[in-house]
Write a protein that holds these residues in place. Structure first.
Motif, PDB file in Angstrom:
ATOM      1  N   ALA A  54       0.831  -1.205   0.000  1.00 45.15           N
ATOM      2  CA  ALA A  54       0.000   0.000   0.000  1.00 45.15           C
ATOM      3  C   ALA A  54       0.870   1.262   0.000  1.00 45.15           C
ATOM      4  O   ALA A  54       0.593   2.218  -0.722  1.00 45.15           O
ATOM      5  CB  ALA A  54      -0.929  -0.004   1.218  1.00 45.15           C
ATOM      6  N   ARG A  58       0.854   3.774  -3.115  1.00 43.81           N
ATOM      7  CA  ARG A  58       0.435   5.160  -2.884  1.00 43.81           C
ATOM      8  C   ARG A  58       1.534   6.133  -3.317  1.00 43.81           C
ATOM      9  O   ARG A  58       1.274   7.171  -3.915  1.00 43.81           O
ATOM     10  CB  ARG A  58       0.107   5.350  -1.401  1.00 43.81           C
ATOM     11  CG  ARG A  58      -0.597   6.661  -1.074  1.00 43.81           C
ATOM     12  CD  ARG A  58      -0.626   6.896   0.418  1.00 43.81           C
ATOM     13  NE  ARG A  58       0.727   6.810   0.965  1.00 43.81           N
ATOM     14  CZ  ARG A  58       1.000   6.770   2.266  1.00 43.81           C
ATOM     15  NH1 ARG A  58       0.035   6.778   3.147  1.00 43.81           N
ATOM     16  NH2 ARG A  58       2.253   6.707   2.692  1.00 43.81           N
ATOM     17  N   SER A  59       2.794   5.772  -3.028  1.00 44.42           N
ATOM     18  CA  SER A  59       3.909   6.628  -3.450  1.00 44.42           C
ATOM     19  C   SER A  59       3.906   6.782  -4.962  1.00 44.42           C
ATOM     20  O   SER A  59       4.138   7.875  -5.485  1.00 44.42           O
ATOM     21  CB  SER A  59       5.251   6.018  -3.035  1.00 44.42           C
ATOM     22  OG  SER A  59       5.270   5.714  -1.680  1.00 44.42           O
ATOM     23  N   LEU A  61       1.357   6.362  -7.016  1.00 43.66           N
ATOM     24  CA  LEU A  61       0.174   7.092  -7.466  1.00 43.66           C
ATOM     25  C   LEU A  61       0.443   8.608  -7.436  1.00 43.66           C
ATOM     26  O   LEU A  61       0.044   9.346  -8.315  1.00 43.66           O
ATOM     27  CB  LEU A  61      -1.011   6.743  -6.564  1.00 43.66           C
ATOM     28  CG  LEU A  61      -2.380   7.162  -7.086  1.00 43.66           C
ATOM     29  CD1 LEU A  61      -2.740   6.351  -8.325  1.00 43.66           C
ATOM     30  CD2 LEU A  61      -3.445   6.987  -6.014  1.00 43.66           C
ATOM     31  N   LYS A  62       1.168   9.034  -6.389  1.00 40.75           N
ATOM     32  CA  LYS A  62       1.440  10.471  -6.231  1.00 40.75           C
ATOM     33  C   LYS A  62       2.816  10.855  -6.773  1.00 40.75           C
ATOM     34  O   LYS A  62       3.346  11.908  -6.433  1.00 40.75           O
ATOM     35  CB  LYS A  62       1.403  10.832  -4.743  1.00 40.75           C
ATOM     36  CG  LYS A  62       0.094  10.547  -4.060  1.00 40.75           C
ATOM     37  CD  LYS A  62       0.201  10.963  -2.592  1.00 40.75           C
ATOM     38  CE  LYS A  62      -1.120  10.781  -1.861  1.00 40.75           C
ATOM     39  NZ  LYS A  62      -1.012  11.189  -0.447  1.00 40.75           N
ATOM     40  N   GLU A 244       6.454   8.956   0.823  1.00 39.25           N
ATOM     41  CA  GLU A 244       5.847  10.202   1.268  1.00 39.25           C
ATOM     42  C   GLU A 244       6.422  10.735   2.583  1.00 39.25           C
ATOM     43  O   GLU A 244       6.836  11.883   2.669  1.00 39.25           O
ATOM     44  CB  GLU A 244       4.343   9.949   1.428  1.00 39.25           C
ATOM     45  CG  GLU A 244       3.513  11.163   1.223  1.00 39.25           C
ATOM     46  CD  GLU A 244       2.039  10.803   1.000  1.00 39.25           C
ATOM     47  OE1 GLU A 244       1.236  11.730   1.058  1.00 39.25           O
ATOM     48  OE2 GLU A 244       1.715   9.615   0.788  1.00 39.25           O
ATOM     49  N   ASP A 248       6.791   6.007   6.654  1.00 39.59           N
ATOM     50  CA  ASP A 248       6.662   4.986   5.595  1.00 39.59           C
ATOM     51  C   ASP A 248       7.902   4.112   5.528  1.00 39.59           C
ATOM     52  O   ASP A 248       7.838   2.953   5.108  1.00 39.59           O
ATOM     53  CB  ASP A 248       6.485   5.655   4.217  1.00 39.59           C
ATOM     54  CG  ASP A 248       5.090   6.234   4.023  1.00 39.59           C
ATOM     55  OD1 ASP A 248       4.184   5.855   4.789  1.00 39.59           O
ATOM     56  OD2 ASP A 248       4.913   7.054   3.099  1.00 39.59           O
ATOM     57  N   ARG A 310       7.198  -0.771  -7.933  1.00 41.86           N
ATOM     58  CA  ARG A 310       7.060  -0.879  -6.481  1.00 41.86           C
ATOM     59  C   ARG A 310       8.307  -1.489  -5.847  1.00 41.86           C
ATOM     60  O   ARG A 310       8.548  -1.367  -4.648  1.00 41.86           O
ATOM     61  CB  ARG A 310       5.859  -1.781  -6.121  1.00 41.86           C
ATOM     62  CG  ARG A 310       4.513  -1.183  -6.431  1.00 41.86           C
ATOM     63  CD  ARG A 310       3.447  -1.708  -5.499  1.00 41.86           C
ATOM     64  NE  ARG A 310       3.167  -3.121  -5.667  1.00 41.86           N
ATOM     65  CZ  ARG A 310       2.086  -3.619  -6.279  1.00 41.86           C
ATOM     66  NH1 ARG A 310       1.204  -2.798  -6.820  1.00 41.86           N
ATOM     67  NH2 ARG A 310       1.886  -4.925  -6.355  1.00 41.86           N
TER      68      ARG A 310
ATOM     69  N   VAL B  21      -5.766   2.313  -5.231  1.00 39.49           N
ATOM     70  CA  VAL B  21      -4.640   1.999  -4.348  1.00 39.49           C
ATOM     71  C   VAL B  21      -5.155   1.695  -2.944  1.00 39.49           C
ATOM     72  O   VAL B  21      -5.970   2.444  -2.407  1.00 39.49           O
ATOM     73  CB  VAL B  21      -3.653   3.195  -4.329  1.00 39.49           C
ATOM     74  CG1 VAL B  21      -2.657   3.046  -3.209  1.00 39.49           C
ATOM     75  CG2 VAL B  21      -2.940   3.287  -5.662  1.00 39.49           C
ATOM     76  N   LEU B  23      -5.413   1.397   1.111  1.00 44.97           N
ATOM     77  CA  LEU B  23      -4.961   2.293   2.177  1.00 44.97           C
ATOM     78  C   LEU B  23      -3.984   1.565   3.086  1.00 44.97           C
ATOM     79  O   LEU B  23      -4.215   0.422   3.462  1.00 44.97           O
ATOM     80  CB  LEU B  23      -6.159   2.766   3.008  1.00 44.97           C
ATOM     81  CG  LEU B  23      -6.949   3.935   2.437  1.00 44.97           C
ATOM     82  CD1 LEU B  23      -8.148   4.243   3.321  1.00 44.97           C
ATOM     83  CD2 LEU B  23      -6.054   5.178   2.318  1.00 44.97           C
TER      84      LEU B  23
END
Lengths: 475, 219
Positions: A54, A58-59, A61-62, A244, A248, A310, B21, B23
C-alpha cells in the motif's frame, strides 16, 4: 548492458558449470532458510506486506507530486537536485560535478543504478578512479565482472577463488582462505581509499519527500564512509524510490532487510538530510541527488506494469527462483537478474530484444509469493510475452510486437486456419494420429521442444474419434 | 537540466492514474509493544545476536564503567564529543593517569589523520533504542560529530533503559527520530559486518570492529 549471446546459450553454459551451480545452490538455500525464519507468522507477514504494498503503491500514485516535494525539501536542506532522462545524461551530470571540483578519486557505496548507468567505465574513461567499497562489489571489480546478484554481488565466487584473486591483485597480500583475514585485507586497502577520496557516491534505498531525507541501508559501514568522509557526496536514485513520509520507511525497511538477507535489522540505517551544517565538524561540504528516469516513466504509464516500480530491490525473488538458483545471475546478461530483471530488463531495453528472458521462466509463482510488495511478476511476464508479439495500440511498452518471427507468425496462421475449419481440423487430427511416429522432431518450433526433451507423440486415436467409438453423448 | 526535469515530470503526469490503491493499515506495527523491562531484554538479545557487547551501569555510575572498560582493554585513548552533557560528565570523571581522553573539537580536515590512525575508541550517546529488533538510534551533529561512531575501531555508546522504544516506527513517532533538524540520523544494531564471501559472517569490515553499549538501568 546488452546481451552478447542468447539467454538460452548462457543458461546452458551456466548449467554445465558445477562450480557456479554449487556456489549458487549453497548461497540461495541459506538465504531462503534465513528469510523463512524472519517471517514465522504467515498472518503477520501478509499484514506487513499489504502495508508495504500500500505504501509503495500510494507513493507511485502520487509520484510526480512527491518528486517535486522531494526536490523542494532537499533544496531546503541544502541538497542539490539534478534530473537525468537517460543513463548518458546521468553520467555526464556526475562527471561534470566531479570535474568542476577537480575530484579524481571517487569511492562508491553500493548502487545498482550506477551499474545500470555503466558509471564506473564512463568515469574511468574520463580519468576518474571509481572504486567500489562494498566488499562484494570490490571483489568483482578486481576481476572486472558485473554483480550476479543485486544484494550479494559476488555470490557466484567461492572463497578459494577470492583468496587467489586477493593474493594476485592486492599488493603484499599473502594467500589465505580465511574469511576474516580476507575481510581484514579489504578493510586495510579501502580505509586508505576512504581517507584519500575526493568524493563519494551512493545509491538511495528510500528518499523521503516531506523531510528531504536520503535513506541508506547497509551492514558494512562503507556506505557511511563513502557519504560522510569525502567533502562531496553524490547520491543516485531511480525516480521510483521516493516515499511520502519518514514513517513509511519503517515498515519498508523491516520488509527489506528480512526479505533480502533474513535479518530483522541491518547494521546501519543511515538517514542523510544535508551536508555539513553550522557547527558541524565533519560530513560532506556538498550533497547532490541525481534522479534518473531511464525508461521508468514509460513503465509508469501502464497501470498493470507500474507495479514493477514498487520494487524495493530486496532480491527475494531471485533467491527463490528455480531458474535463477540454477543458472545464477550472469546468465541473464542484465544489470538486474532473476525474476525482477525478467520483467524490468525487457521493459527498459525492449521486449523484442530481450524476448528470450520472458520465456526463461516456468511461471511457478515463487517470486510473487515472497515479494514483500506483492509485485505480480508472473502476470507481468505473461503480459510482456503478449506485448512482445502483438502491437496493441494502447500500450507504451518498448519494442512491442518486435519479438514476432515470420515462422511463428506462419505457424499461428496455419493453426487458426485449421482450427476454424472443422473438416480440415478432422483431417489434420486423423493425419496426426495415423502418422504419429513419423512427425520429424526437427521441424521449426517443434525443435525448440525436442532440443532437450523427448519428441511428443500424439495418441493413437483423437478424443473425438474415441467419443464416437464409445457411443458417448456429445454435441 | 531544467528541460530534463520538466520532461520527466510531464511524462509522469501524462502516464499516471488508472488504478485503485489500497490504504496503508499500520495496525500490524502498532501491536508490537512490550513492557519496559521486556523492552530492555529484547534490545539486548537482538543486539547480542549480532556481536554487540553490553556493560551495565547504575544511574550516575556510567562514567566509571566506561573508564574501567577502557583501562581493562588497554586502550591508549578515547575520543568523545566535549560539547554534550554526557561528554562533560565523562571528562569530569577522568583522571590524568587514565587513557588519554581526546575531544573531537577540530574540523575533520585538520583532524583526519588522528581520527583514522590514532584513535582506539569513540564514545557517543544514543538518543533511543529499538526493542523489537535491537538497535540504537543516534543523531550525530555539532555535539557529537558524524564520524565519531564510524571511524574508530571500537564504538562505545551510552543508552538509558528508559529511552528504549518498542519499534523503529514508534521511535519515529514518539521521539521524532529523523524528523528534527539533525542532518544525519542513524540506526546502529551492531559492529560492522559482511557476508559477501561465501555467506560467511565476518565482523569489522569498514566500520567499527566492536560495538559496546553502556546500558544505564534507570527503570
Amino acid at each position: 548492458m546488452h546481451a552478447e549471446t542468447g539467454f538460452r546459450e548462457s543458461a546452458a553454459q551456466a548449467l554445465g558449470d558445477p562450480q557456479i551451480r554449487a556456489n549458487f545452490r549453497r548461497a540461495m538455500d541459506g538465504l531462503m532458510a534465513k528469510r523463512a525464519a524472519q517471517f514465522p507468522d504467515p498472518e503477520d507477514f501478509q499484514a506487513m506486506r499489504h502495508l508495504g504494498t500500500a505504501i509503495r503503491a500510494r507513493s507511485l500514485l502520487k509520484l510526480p507530486a512527491l518528486l517535486e516535494q522531494l526536490e523542494a525539501s532537499c533544496l531546503r536542506n541544502g541538497i542539490q537536485v539534478h534530473w537525468a532522462r537517460t543513463c548518458e545524461e546521468g553520467n555526464e551530470l556526475i562527471l561534470g560535478l566531479l570535474q568542476a571540483r577537480g575530484a579524481t578519486r571517487l569511492v562508491k557505496g553500493k548502487s545498482m543504478v550506477s551499474e545500470e548507468m555503466g558509471l564506473n567505465h564512463f568515469l574511468e574513461a574520463h580519468g576518474v578512479e571509481a572504486l567500489e567499497s562494498d566488499l562484494g562489489e570490490y571483489i568483482i571489480q578486481l576481476d572486472q565482472e558485473t554483480p550476479s546478484h543485486i544484494i550479494m554481488p559476488a555470490i557466484h565466487k567461492n572463497k578459494t577463488q577470492i583468496a587467489r584473486q586477493f593474493s594476485q591483485k592486492i599488493k603484499d597480500a599473502k594467500y589465505t582462505e580465511d574469511v576474516d583475514e580476507l575481510t581484514a585485507l579489504a578493510r586495510k586497502v579501502l580505509r586508505r581509499k576512504f581517507f584519500e577520496a575526493d568524493a563519494g557516491l551512493s545509491g538511495v534505498n528510500f528518499a523521503v519527500a516531506d523531510t528531504g531525507t536520503l535513506c541508506l541501508v547497509e551492514n558494512e559501514g562503507n556506505g557511511r564512509m563513502s557519504t560522510h568522509v569525502p567533502p562531496l557526496h553524490i547520491a543516485v536514485m531511480g525516480l521510483e524510490k521516493v516515499v511520502e513520509t519518514l514513517e513509511d520507511v519503517a515498515p519498508l525497511y523491516a520488509l527489506l532487510t528480512r526479505s533480502a538477507t533474513g535479518q530483522a535489522v541491518s547494521t546501519y540505517l543511515n538517514l542523510i538530510r544535508g551536508p555539513r551544517g553550522p557547527g558541524e565538524l565533519d560530513g560532506p561540504r556538498e550533497v547532490h541527488l541525481v534522479i534518473l528516469d531511464n525508461g521508468r516513466s514509460r513503465i509508469y504509464a501502464d497501470p498493470q506494469l507500474r507495479a514493477t516500480l514498487r520494487c524495493i530491490r530486496c532480491g527475494a525473488c531471485m533467491n527463490h527462483c528455480p531458474v535463477y538458483t540454477r543458472v545464477g545471475g550472469h546468465a541473464f546478461q542484465a544489470v538486474y537478474p532473476g525474476p525482477i530483471g525478467t520483467i524490468l530488463t525487457p521493459q527498459m531495453e525492449g521486449v523484442g530484444v530481450r524476448h528470450e528472458l520472458l520465456h526463461g521462466s516456468s511461471l511457478c509463482g515463487a517470486c510473487a509469493e515472497v515479494c514483500p510488495v506483492e509485485i505480480p511478476i508472473p502476470e507481468i511476464i505473461v503480459r510482456l510475452r503478449r506485448e512482445a508479439t502483438h502491437r496493441d495500440a494502447a500500450s507504451a511498452v518498448e519494442g512491442r510486437g518486435t519479438g514476432r518471427t515470420a515462422t511463428e507468425d506462419l505457424a499461428w496462421r496455419l493453426w487458426a486456419a485449421v482450427l476454424s475449419r472443422p473438416r480440415v481440423y478432422r483431417l489434420a487430427a486423423w493425419c496426426a494420429t495415423r502418422f504419429r511416429r513419423l512427425i520429424p522432431g526437427g521441424l521449426p518450433l517443434l525443435k525448440a521442444w525436442t532440443l532437450s526433451r523427448a519428441k511428443p507423440v500424439p495418441a493413437r486415436r483423437s478424443l473425438q474419434e474415441r467419443v464416437r467409438e464409445e457411443g458417448l453423448p456429445h454435441g | 537540466m531544467a528541460d530534463a526535469r520538466a520532461e520527466i515530470l510531464e511524462r509522469l503526469r501524462a502516464g499516471g492514474g488508472g488504478e485503485a490503491v489500497p490504504l496503508p493499515d499500520t495496525a500490524v506495527l502498532a501491536r508490537r509493544t512490550w513492557a519496559p523491562a521486556e523492552r530492555m531484554a529484547r534490545l539486548r538479545r537482538g543486539m547480542e545476536a549480532v556481536h554487540t557487547e553490553f556493560l551495565e551501569a547504575a544511574p550516575g555510575q556510567w562514567p566509571g564503567v566506561v573508564l574501567g572498560f577502557c583501562r581493562d582493554e588497554g586502550f591508549a585513548n578515547l575520543l568523545y564529543g566535549p560539547r554534550c552533557a554526557a561528554g562533560q560528565a565523562l571528562a569530569a570523571a577522568w583522571t590524568p593517569r587514565d587513557p588519554e581522553l581526546i575531544p573531537y573539537q577540530d574540523p575533520v580536515e585538520s583532524f583526519k589523520a588522528t581520527l583514522f590512525d590514532g584513535v582506539a575508541a569513540g564514545f557517543t550517546t544514543a538518543l533511543a533504542g529499538v526493542a523489537e529488533t535491537g538497535g540504537l538510534l543516534l543523531e550525530p551533529g555539532p555535539e557529537e560529530p558524524r564520524l565519531l561512531s564510524l571511524v574508530p575501531p571500537v564504538h562505545i555508546a551510552l543508552l538509558l533503559a528508559s529511552a528504549i522504544e518498542d519499534t523503529l516506527w514508534s521511535a519515529m513517532r514518539t521521539r521524532g527520530w529523523g524528523k528534527g533538524t539533525a542532518r544525519n540520523s542513524l540506526l546502529i544494531s551492531g559492529p560492522s559486518k559482511t557476508a559477501d564471501i561465501e555467506q560467511t559472517l565476518a565482523y569489522g569490515v569498514h566500520g567499527p570492529k566492536r560495538l559496546v553499549v553502556v546500558l544505564v538501568n534507570n527503570l
